[in-house]
Design a protein around this motif. Structure first.
Motif, PDB file in Angstrom:
ATOM      1  N   SER A   1       0.830  -1.203   0.000  1.00 57.14           N
ATOM      2  CA  SER A   1       0.000   0.000   0.000  1.00 57.14           C
ATOM      3  C   SER A   1       0.865   1.253   0.000  1.00 57.14           C
ATOM      4  O   SER A   1       1.936   1.297   0.615  1.00 57.14           O
ATOM      5  N   LEU A   2       0.382   2.285  -0.679  1.00 50.52           N
ATOM      6  CA  LEU A   2       1.104   3.552  -0.678  1.00 50.52           C
ATOM      7  C   LEU A   2       1.101   4.187   0.708  1.00 50.52           C
ATOM      8  O   LEU A   2       2.061   4.876   1.078  1.00 50.52           O
ATOM      9  N   VAL A   3       0.053   3.939   1.512  1.00 50.60           N
ATOM     10  CA  VAL A   3       0.044   4.487   2.862  1.00 50.60           C
ATOM     11  C   VAL A   3       1.167   3.870   3.689  1.00 50.60           C
ATOM     12  O   VAL A   3       1.797   4.544   4.520  1.00 50.60           O
ATOM     13  N   GLY A   4       1.453   2.593   3.443  1.00 48.69           N
ATOM     14  CA  GLY A   4       2.557   1.945   4.136  1.00 48.69           C
ATOM     15  C   GLY A   4       3.896   2.515   3.732  1.00 48.69           C
ATOM     16  O   GLY A   4       4.787   2.741   4.564  1.00 48.69           O
TER      17      GLY A   4
ATOM     18  N   ASP B   1       1.596  12.532  -3.098  1.00 48.75           N
ATOM     19  CA  ASP B   1       0.531  13.126  -3.902  1.00 48.75           C
ATOM     20  C   ASP B   1       0.764  12.826  -5.377  1.00 48.75           C
ATOM     21  O   ASP B   1      -0.169  12.519  -6.127  1.00 48.75           O
ATOM     22  N   VAL B   2       2.029  12.892  -5.792  1.00 46.59           N
ATOM     23  CA  VAL B   2       2.395  12.585  -7.179  1.00 46.59           C
ATOM     24  C   VAL B   2       2.123  11.115  -7.490  1.00 46.59           C
ATOM     25  O   VAL B   2       1.502  10.771  -8.500  1.00 46.59           O
ATOM     26  N   LEU B   3       2.569  10.213  -6.615  1.00 46.68           N
ATOM     27  CA  LEU B   3       2.413   8.781  -6.859  1.00 46.68           C
ATOM     28  C   LEU B   3       0.941   8.359  -6.884  1.00 46.68           C
ATOM     29  O   LEU B   3       0.572   7.398  -7.562  1.00 46.68           O
ATOM     30  N   GLN B   4       0.093   9.089  -6.149  1.00 45.02           N
ATOM     31  CA  GLN B   4      -1.325   8.750  -6.095  1.00 45.02           C
ATOM     32  C   GLN B   4      -2.148   9.493  -7.151  1.00 45.02           C
ATOM     33  O   GLN B   4      -3.360   9.296  -7.230  1.00 45.02           O
TER      34      GLN B   4
ATOM     35  N   GLY C   1      -2.579   9.120 -10.236  1.00 42.80           N
ATOM     36  CA  GLY C   1      -3.303   8.283 -11.186  1.00 42.80           C
ATOM     37  C   GLY C   1      -4.355   7.407 -10.542  1.00 42.80           C
ATOM     38  O   GLY C   1      -4.918   6.520 -11.192  1.00 42.80           O
ATOM     39  N   GLY C   2      -4.625   7.638  -9.252  1.00 43.78           N
ATOM     40  CA  GLY C   2      -5.641   6.856  -8.555  1.00 43.78           C
ATOM     41  C   GLY C   2      -5.094   5.630  -7.852  1.00 43.78           C
ATOM     42  O   GLY C   2      -5.858   4.822  -7.321  1.00 43.78           O
ATOM     43  N   ALA C   3      -3.772   5.461  -7.838  1.00 42.48           N
ATOM     44  CA  ALA C   3      -3.174   4.280  -7.225  1.00 42.48           C
ATOM     45  C   ALA C   3      -3.310   4.305  -5.715  1.00 42.48           C
ATOM     46  O   ALA C   3      -3.189   5.364  -5.083  1.00 42.48           O
ATOM     47  N   THR C   4      -3.566   3.155  -5.121  1.00 45.63           N
ATOM     48  CA  THR C   4      -3.522   2.996  -3.673  1.00 45.63           C
ATOM     49  C   THR C   4      -2.435   2.016  -3.274  1.00 45.63           C
ATOM     50  O   THR C   4      -2.097   1.912  -2.095  1.00 45.63           O
ATOM     51  N   ARG C   5      -1.894   1.289  -4.266  1.00 43.49           N
ATOM     52  CA  ARG C   5      -0.803   0.358  -4.025  1.00 43.49           C
ATOM     53  C   ARG C   5       0.378   0.724  -4.931  1.00 43.49           C
ATOM     54  O   ARG C   5       0.208   1.318  -6.001  1.00 43.49           O
ATOM     55  N   LEU C   6       1.562   0.329  -4.501  1.00 40.90           N
ATOM     56  CA  LEU C   6       2.769   0.684  -5.230  1.00 40.90           C
ATOM     57  C   LEU C   6       2.755   0.140  -6.652  1.00 40.90           C
ATOM     58  O   LEU C   6       3.148   0.827  -7.603  1.00 40.90           O
ATOM     59  N   ASP C   7       2.274  -1.097  -6.827  1.00 42.49           N
ATOM     60  CA  ASP C   7       2.269  -1.692  -8.154  1.00 42.49           C
ATOM     61  C   ASP C   7       1.270  -1.018  -9.088  1.00 42.49           C
ATOM     62  O   ASP C   7       1.372  -1.132 -10.309  1.00 42.49           O
TER      63      ASP C   7
ATOM     64  N   SER D   1      -2.151   5.783 -16.133  1.00 43.95           N
ATOM     65  CA  SER D   1      -1.791   6.170 -14.773  1.00 43.95           C
ATOM     66  C   SER D   1      -0.407   6.800 -14.735  1.00 43.95           C
ATOM     67  O   SER D   1      -0.167   7.751 -13.979  1.00 43.95           O
ATOM     68  N   ILE D   2       0.491   6.295 -15.565  1.00 41.20           N
ATOM     69  CA  ILE D   2       1.838   6.864 -15.618  1.00 41.20           C
ATOM     70  C   ILE D   2       1.794   8.292 -16.135  1.00 41.20           C
ATOM     71  O   ILE D   2       2.487   9.184 -15.627  1.00 41.20           O
ATOM     72  N   GLN D   3       0.963   8.537 -17.144  1.00 44.14           N
ATOM     73  CA  GLN D   3       0.842   9.881 -17.690  1.00 44.14           C
ATOM     74  C   GLN D   3       0.304  10.849 -16.640  1.00 44.14           C
ATOM     75  O   GLN D   3       0.719  12.010 -16.576  1.00 44.14           O
ATOM     76  N   LYS D   4      -0.616  10.390 -15.782  1.00 44.12           N
ATOM     77  CA  LYS D   4      -1.150  11.255 -14.733  1.00 44.12           C
ATOM     78  C   LYS D   4      -0.085  11.567 -13.690  1.00 44.12           C
ATOM     79  O   LYS D   4      -0.026  12.673 -13.147  1.00 44.12           O
TER      80      LYS D   4
END
Length: 379
Positions: A132-135, A309-312, A314-320, A328-331
């Protein structure tokens, strides 16, 4: 060379009374807490033999990939779980006091369990960073504050230490990755009157801590009773390094993937030592150190918020999920537009490492898009 799975299959018939607990046993039980036991060990009073817990865990997957129930980037597979449950060494041990909490609002990802491995001896296992990105954000927060997970770990260990002291038991404490820093922190802040029950503490490739926020490092509090294990290509374990001695071990993996404890090489009685750190890991360590160098804690907090904020974006909640699709990469790239240059540099390093770790299994379109992103970030 053998790994922990081979060790369990070939040496798991030896009871602890025949062969004392060693560094490899620590890696095994530190990895055990990566398994999602929700629905199996629910409730503070729930307890089961390791063999039964492993059997129920595997049954839930019904012969399919256990990945969805492994809370780690480590390559823990059904072979490991099956060998652990079937081993004479640990199968009869009792797993209990399982805790699993994730709270985005508090930036908290915390999980732990205790294994009563033998008469009068228990191992407290703290789970490391999951996917998880929170982790992951919580890991970066170690550079400027004591995190919610550290406080939770301190409370958990104090509870177990009081119980162990009252019952005349000894405690072993450990964890991998963030679990290692949780083990080190919880042990370091344990009240003096309870430290006597702690026989040994391990940080298995766990990062250091924001030194201004803690009274003493575990290496200072426990001396030879503390072991910091790191692989030969080490990034995570060198973050916020306190300069203490390290057990550097060989791995069958390459580059950053050596962080995976399933790749660490073992003998019948311990981990295979490496002659030193690999020179190639210096570049990534320098990038991460440079991101924080000369930056005050409040600025580190701002950079950390900006990075995630940047990593999330694209809507990601997990690192993968950060590189799950070209869209998602473009976002992520678009969100980088106004970011600090140090954040841009670090995202480039993180995406580059992600490509290296996932190139064999990722779709060509995603790898291509991610490669283009890294190229553009470096321009």
């Amino acid at each position: 060379m053998a790994d922990v799975r081979d060790y369990l299959e070939l040496r798991g018939d030896l009871l602890l009374c025949e062969r004392p607990f060693n560094d490899v046993d620590n890696v095994i039980l530190a990895s055990f807490s990566y398994l999602d036991f929700r629905g199996i060990l629910d409730g503070a009073s729930a307890k089961k033999h390791v063999a039964q817990a492993c059997e129920e865990f595997l049954a839930r997957a019904a012969g399919e990939d256990i990945g969805p129930w492994v809370r780690s980037l480590a390559t823990i597979d059904d072979r490991f779980v099956r060998a652990l449950g079937r081993s004479e060494r640990f199968g009869g041990a009792v797993a209990r006091n399982y805790v699993d909490v994730t709270d985005d609002e508090r930036t908290l990802q915390f999980s732990a369990l205790t294994v009563d491995v033998a008469e009068g001896l228990s191992y407290v296992s703290f789970r490391g960073t999951d996917n998880s990105l929170v982790g992951w954000k919580e890991d970066f927060m170690l550079s400027f504050r004591v995190t919610a997970a550290q406080l939770a770990a301190a409370s958990y260990l104090q509870m177990e230490a009081r119980l162990a002291t009252s019952e005349g038991r000894r405690l072993l404490v450990g964890g991998h990755s963030k679990g290692g820093v949780l083990a080190a922190y919880a042990a370091a802040v344990l009240p003096e009157e309870l430290r006597g029950c702690v026989e040994h503490v391990w940080s298995d490739d766990g990062p250091g801590m924001y030194s201004e926020a803690i009274p003493a490092h575990a290496s200072e509090a426990y001396g030879q009773r503390f072991t910091h294990v790191v692989p030969a290509y080490d990034i995570v374990g060198m973050l916020f390094d306190d300069g203490s001695d390290k057990l550097i071990v060989q791995s069958s993996a390459s580059g950053a993937m050596q962080h995976d404890p399933m790749s660490w090489q073992v003998t019948r009685t311990g981990l295979v030592e490496a002659p030193g750190l690999e020179p190639d890991c210096v570049h990534m360590n320098a990038a991460l150190a440079g991101w924080l160098e000369g930056v005050e804690p409040d600025e580190r907090e701002r950079f950390t918020d900006e990075l995630f904020d940047v990593l999330q974006a694209g809507g990601a909640t997990r690192l993968d999920e950060v590189m799950a699709s070209p869209q998602s990469i473009q976002k992520v790239l678009a969100a980088l537009g106004a970011a600090d240059q140090r954040t841009k540099d670090l995202v480039r390093e993180l995406l580059g490492a992600a490509i290296g770790a996932n190139v064999e299994s990722a779709k060509d379109a995603v790898v291509s898009a991610a490669a283009q992103a890294v190229s553009r970030l470096g321009a």
